[in-house]
Write a protein that holds these residues in place. Structure first.
Motif, PDB file in Angstrom:
ATOM      1  N   PHE A   1       1.449   2.580  -3.731  1.00 45.21           N
ATOM      2  CA  PHE A   1       0.510   3.102  -4.146  1.00 45.21           C
ATOM      3  C   PHE A   1       0.086   4.551  -3.589  1.00 45.21           C
ATOM      4  O   PHE A   1      -0.265   5.423  -4.216  1.00 45.21           O
TER       5      PHE A   1
ATOM      6  N   VAL B   1      -7.638   5.454  -9.409  1.00 48.86           N
ATOM      7  CA  VAL B   1      -7.554   4.263  -9.130  1.00 48.86           C
ATOM      8  C   VAL B   1      -6.395   3.891  -8.272  1.00 48.86           C
ATOM      9  O   VAL B   1      -6.325   2.844  -7.172  1.00 48.86           O
TER      10      VAL B   1
ATOM     11  N   LEU C   1      -5.492  -1.514   0.088  1.00 50.08           N
ATOM     12  CA  LEU C   1      -4.418  -2.300   0.309  1.00 50.08           C
ATOM     13  C   LEU C   1      -3.965  -2.000   1.907  1.00 50.08           C
ATOM     14  O   LEU C   1      -3.721  -3.136   2.505  1.00 50.08           O
TER      15      LEU C   1
ATOM     16  N   HIS D   1      -7.349   4.665  -4.631  1.00 47.49           N
ATOM     17  CA  HIS D   1      -8.195   3.633  -4.084  1.00 47.49           C
ATOM     18  C   HIS D   1      -7.326   2.204  -3.797  1.00 47.49           C
ATOM     19  O   HIS D   1      -7.859   1.438  -3.122  1.00 47.49           O
ATOM     20  N   LEU D   2      -6.460   1.866  -4.674  1.00 46.91           N
ATOM     21  CA  LEU D   2      -5.678   0.549  -4.258  1.00 46.91           C
ATOM     22  C   LEU D   2      -4.948   0.962  -2.975  1.00 46.91           C
ATOM     23  O   LEU D   2      -4.659   0.083  -2.509  1.00 46.91           O
TER      24      LEU D   2
ATOM     25  N   TYR E   1       0.920  -1.194  -0.085  1.00 47.68           N
ATOM     26  CA  TYR E   1      -0.065  -0.040  -0.035  1.00 47.68           C
ATOM     27  C   TYR E   1       0.878   1.291   0.002  1.00 47.68           C
ATOM     28  O   TYR E   1       0.539   2.344  -0.467  1.00 47.68           O
TER      29      TYR E   1
END
Length: 158
Positions: free
Chosen positions: A112, A136, A144, A139-140, A109
Motif C-alpha cells: 500500500f 484510502v 498496517l 491510510h491503509l 503495508y
C-alpha cells in the motif's frame, strides 16, 4: 398532436434536472467503473487457471490502455477522471499480482505504501476519484504499518 407548455417543461426540469448528454456521461462513467471491477474479478476468479505470463500481463495492459485513453481519447473531464481512477486501480492490481507471482515476502503495508507513492503522478490533474483512492491507500499503509510495528513491538517488550 399534443403541445407541451413551458410550465410543463419547467416542471419536468424541476424533477429531472439532469440533461440527456450529462446522463449519458454518467452512464459511461458507471460502465467503465463496472468494467474495471470486472477485470479485478476476472483475475481473482481465474487465478489458479491462468498461466503466470497472463497473470502478469493483464493488469499492466489495462493500466497502459486506461492511461492512454485518459490522455488521448477522452474529451469529457468526467471520463478522463474515470480513466485515471481505473489506471490507479490497475496500478495497485499490478503490484499485487507481482507480489503474488514472485512471492516477494514483503509486508502488506509495503504494497500500500508503494501503491500510494506511485499514485502521486495521477494527481497532476484535478481528480477526486484518484485523490480518494490515494487517501484510502495511504491510510491503509499507515494502519498496517502501525498495526505491524506498534502492536508487535508492544507484545515483545512486555
Amino acid at each position: 398532436m399534443t403541445v407541451i407548455s413551458n410550465k410543463a417543461t419547467n416542471k419536468h426540469q424541476l424533477f429531472y434536472p439532469i440533461q440527456q448528454a450529462e446522463f449519458i456521461t454518467h452512464l459511461q462513467v458507471l460502465g467503465f467503473s463496472l468494467i474495471a471491477v470486472s477485470i479485478l474479478y476476472l483475475i481473482a476468479a481465474n487465478w489458479l487457471m491462468l498461466p503466470k505470463f497472463v497473470q502478469l500481463a493483464i493488469p499492466p495492459f489495462f493500466l497502459v490502455f486506461s492511461s492512454l485513453a485518459s490522455v488521448f481519447l477522452s474529451q469529457n473531464p468526467r471520463l478522463t477522471q474515470t480513466f485515471d481512477a481505473i489506471s490507479g486501480l490497475m496500478l495497485g492490481l499490478s503490484l499485487a499480482v507481482i507480489g503474488q507471482v514472485y512471492q516477494t515476502g514483503a509486508d502488506s503495508y509495503q504494497l500500500f505504501l508503494v501503491w500510494s507513492v506511485l499514485l502521486l503522478p495521477w494527481l497532476y490533474r484535478p481528480n477526486i476519484a484518484v485523490f480518494i483512492l490515494f487517501a484510502v491507500v495511504s491510510h491503509l499503509a499507515l494502519l498496517l504499518f502501525f498495526e505491524h510495528y506498534v502492536v508487535v513491538t508492544a507484545l515483545y517488550d512486555t
